[in-house]
Structures are given as C-alpha cells and as structure tokens.
Design a protein around this motif. Structure first.
Motif, PDB file in Angstrom:
ATOM      1  N   ASN A 181       6.442  -0.184  11.657  1.00  0.00           N
ATOM      2  CA  ASN A 181       5.027   0.146  11.458  1.00  0.00           C
ATOM      3  C   ASN A 181       4.829   1.222  10.398  1.00  0.00           C
ATOM      4  O   ASN A 181       3.915   1.138   9.585  1.00  0.00           O
ATOM      5  CB  ASN A 181       4.376   0.570  12.778  1.00  0.00           C
ATOM      6  CG  ASN A 181       4.062  -0.606  13.656  1.00  0.00           C
ATOM      7  OD1 ASN A 181       3.683  -1.673  13.182  1.00  0.00           O
ATOM      8  ND2 ASN A 181       4.226  -0.429  14.949  1.00  0.00           N
ATOM      9  N   VAL A 182       5.681   2.222  10.398  1.00  0.00           N
ATOM     10  CA  VAL A 182       5.549   3.294   9.406  1.00  0.00           C
ATOM     11  C   VAL A 182       5.835   2.758   8.005  1.00  0.00           C
ATOM     12  O   VAL A 182       5.135   3.093   7.050  1.00  0.00           O
ATOM     13  CB  VAL A 182       6.490   4.479   9.750  1.00  0.00           C
ATOM     14  CG1 VAL A 182       6.558   5.466   8.603  1.00  0.00           C
ATOM     15  CG2 VAL A 182       6.007   5.179  11.015  1.00  0.00           C
ATOM     16  N   LYS A 183       6.825   1.881   7.890  1.00  0.00           N
ATOM     17  CA  LYS A 183       7.205   1.365   6.575  1.00  0.00           C
ATOM     18  C   LYS A 183       6.256   0.290   6.056  1.00  0.00           C
ATOM     19  O   LYS A 183       6.065   0.165   4.853  1.00  0.00           O
ATOM     20  CB  LYS A 183       8.618   0.787   6.617  1.00  0.00           C
ATOM     21  CG  LYS A 183       9.691   1.832   6.746  1.00  0.00           C
ATOM     22  CD  LYS A 183      11.056   1.173   6.774  1.00  0.00           C
ATOM     23  CE  LYS A 183      12.158   2.201   6.890  1.00  0.00           C
ATOM     24  NZ  LYS A 183      13.486   1.561   6.958  1.00  0.00           N
ATOM     25  N   ASN A 184       5.646  -0.501   6.945  1.00  0.00           N
ATOM     26  CA  ASN A 184       4.935  -1.699   6.505  1.00  0.00           C
ATOM     27  C   ASN A 184       3.460  -1.779   6.887  1.00  0.00           C
ATOM     28  O   ASN A 184       2.804  -2.742   6.510  1.00  0.00           O
ATOM     29  CB  ASN A 184       5.632  -2.946   7.074  1.00  0.00           C
ATOM     30  CG  ASN A 184       7.062  -3.034   6.628  1.00  0.00           C
ATOM     31  OD1 ASN A 184       7.347  -2.912   5.452  1.00  0.00           O
ATOM     32  ND2 ASN A 184       7.962  -3.244   7.561  1.00  0.00           N
ATOM     33  N   ASN A 185       2.927  -0.826   7.630  1.00  0.00           N
ATOM     34  CA  ASN A 185       1.576  -0.976   8.141  1.00  0.00           C
ATOM     35  C   ASN A 185       0.743   0.270   7.823  1.00  0.00           C
ATOM     36  O   ASN A 185       0.804   1.271   8.533  1.00  0.00           O
ATOM     37  CB  ASN A 185       1.634  -1.224   9.650  1.00  0.00           C
ATOM     38  CG  ASN A 185       0.332  -1.683  10.228  1.00  0.00           C
ATOM     39  OD1 ASN A 185      -0.718  -1.509   9.625  1.00  0.00           O
ATOM     40  ND2 ASN A 185       0.391  -2.264  11.407  1.00  0.00           N
ATOM     41  N   LYS A 186      -0.051   0.190   6.772  1.00  0.00           N
ATOM     42  CA  LYS A 186      -0.860   1.342   6.348  1.00  0.00           C
ATOM     43  C   LYS A 186      -1.940   1.688   7.374  1.00  0.00           C
ATOM     44  O   LYS A 186      -2.275   2.851   7.547  1.00  0.00           O
ATOM     45  CB  LYS A 186      -1.477   1.071   4.991  1.00  0.00           C
ATOM     46  CG  LYS A 186      -0.451   1.003   3.881  1.00  0.00           C
ATOM     47  CD  LYS A 186      -1.107   1.042   2.528  1.00  0.00           C
ATOM     48  CE  LYS A 186      -0.099   0.904   1.423  1.00  0.00           C
ATOM     49  NZ  LYS A 186       0.731   2.050   1.208  1.00  0.00           N
ATOM     50  N   VAL A 187      -2.462   0.676   8.062  1.00  0.00           N
ATOM     51  CA  VAL A 187      -3.479   0.928   9.090  1.00  0.00           C
ATOM     52  C   VAL A 187      -2.870   1.763  10.213  1.00  0.00           C
ATOM     53  O   VAL A 187      -3.481   2.719  10.690  1.00  0.00           O
ATOM     54  CB  VAL A 187      -4.054  -0.401   9.635  1.00  0.00           C
ATOM     55  CG1 VAL A 187      -4.999  -0.156  10.794  1.00  0.00           C
ATOM     56  CG2 VAL A 187      -4.754  -1.173   8.521  1.00  0.00           C
ATOM     57  N   PHE A 188      -1.653   1.406  10.630  1.00  0.00           N
ATOM     58  CA  PHE A 188      -0.951   2.178  11.659  1.00  0.00           C
ATOM     59  C   PHE A 188      -0.800   3.625  11.219  1.00  0.00           C
ATOM     60  O   PHE A 188      -1.051   4.550  11.993  1.00  0.00           O
ATOM     61  CB  PHE A 188       0.418   1.554  11.942  1.00  0.00           C
ATOM     62  CG  PHE A 188       1.236   2.321  12.943  1.00  0.00           C
ATOM     63  CD1 PHE A 188       1.094   2.088  14.299  1.00  0.00           C
ATOM     64  CD2 PHE A 188       2.153   3.283  12.535  1.00  0.00           C
ATOM     65  CE1 PHE A 188       1.831   2.804  15.223  1.00  0.00           C
ATOM     66  CE2 PHE A 188       2.898   4.000  13.443  1.00  0.00           C
ATOM     67  CZ  PHE A 188       2.735   3.749  14.802  1.00  0.00           C
ATOM     68  N   LEU A 227      -4.104   5.428  11.470  1.00  0.00           N
ATOM     69  CA  LEU A 227      -4.567   5.638  12.843  1.00  0.00           C
ATOM     70  C   LEU A 227      -3.693   6.618  13.625  1.00  0.00           C
ATOM     71  O   LEU A 227      -4.186   7.322  14.502  1.00  0.00           O
ATOM     72  CB  LEU A 227      -4.621   4.308  13.592  1.00  0.00           C
ATOM     73  CG  LEU A 227      -5.688   3.326  13.147  1.00  0.00           C
ATOM     74  CD1 LEU A 227      -5.517   2.003  13.884  1.00  0.00           C
ATOM     75  CD2 LEU A 227      -7.069   3.890  13.392  1.00  0.00           C
ATOM     76  N   PHE A 228      -2.401   6.650  13.313  1.00  0.00           N
ATOM     77  CA  PHE A 228      -1.461   7.458  14.088  1.00  0.00           C
ATOM     78  C   PHE A 228      -0.610   8.358  13.200  1.00  0.00           C
ATOM     79  O   PHE A 228       0.616   8.191  13.114  1.00  0.00           O
ATOM     80  CB  PHE A 228      -0.556   6.549  14.928  1.00  0.00           C
ATOM     81  CG  PHE A 228      -1.300   5.608  15.823  1.00  0.00           C
ATOM     82  CD1 PHE A 228      -1.920   6.070  16.962  1.00  0.00           C
ATOM     83  CD2 PHE A 228      -1.384   4.256  15.518  1.00  0.00           C
ATOM     84  CE1 PHE A 228      -2.608   5.211  17.794  1.00  0.00           C
ATOM     85  CE2 PHE A 228      -2.071   3.382  16.335  1.00  0.00           C
ATOM     86  CZ  PHE A 228      -2.690   3.856  17.477  1.00  0.00           C
ATOM     87  N   PRO A 229      -1.224   9.343  12.536  1.00  0.00           N
ATOM     88  CA  PRO A 229      -0.442  10.216  11.648  1.00  0.00           C
ATOM     89  C   PRO A 229       0.619  11.031  12.390  1.00  0.00           C
ATOM     90  O   PRO A 229       1.652  11.371  11.818  1.00  0.00           O
ATOM     91  CB  PRO A 229      -1.493  11.116  11.004  1.00  0.00           C
ATOM     92  CG  PRO A 229      -2.664  11.055  11.909  1.00  0.00           C
ATOM     93  CD  PRO A 229      -2.628   9.710  12.561  1.00  0.00           C
TER      94      PRO A 229
END
Length: 86
Positions: free
Chosen positions: A10-17, A20-22
């Motif tokens: 998620n950190v590498k491939n999902n900008k929305v994630f 939403l979850f810094p």
C-alpha cells in the motif's frame, strides 16, 4: 506477515492509502530504516522485492482448473433451468 506485506504494498503503490493514513507511512519508513540498518550491520545487500520472486513454470494451472469447473457448473445450471420449463 500478510499485514506487513500489505502495508509495504500500500505504501509503495497506493497514493490514496498514503494520503488517508500518513501515520502508517511513517511507521513503514521507520521499519524500512531499521531493516536496512540491520542488513548493513550484518553485511548483507538489500534485495528488491521483485528480485525475491521466483517464477514458476506452472503459472495458472490451478486457476485454469477452477475456471473450467465454473464453466461446467454454469452449463449444467443452464441445462437444468431449460429442462425445468419443458
């Protein structure tokens, strides 16, 4: 293990994630720094995730079997439905 892999993905491939979850992004960055420091201590080289994957010569065989089975079930379901109304 799966949760750690999910966070990594998620950190590498999902900008929305990431937006939403810094706090999880910071946690991942901290863990990555610790992991790289530990590897450096041990004198080991960091290997990218893509290089860890060993390709198999039998890709898709299981999925093909399930797809074939699903097709047979669908055809049988259609036949039963047609015969029901005859």
């Amino acid at each position: 293990k799966l949760a750690a892999e999910s966070l990594d993905y998620n950190v590498k491939n999902n900008k929305v994630f990431c937006n939403l979850f810094p706090e999880y992004v910071e946690l991942w960055e901290k863990r990555e720094e610790e992991r790289k420091a530990k590897l450096a201590e041990m004198g080991l080289e960091d290997v990218e995730e893509e290089k860890k994957i060993v390709p198999s010569g039998k890709t898709g065989e299981v999925n093909d079997i399930f797809a074939f089975g699903a097709g047979i079930v669908a055809i049988l379901s259609l036949l039963v439905a047609i015969l029901r109304f005859i």
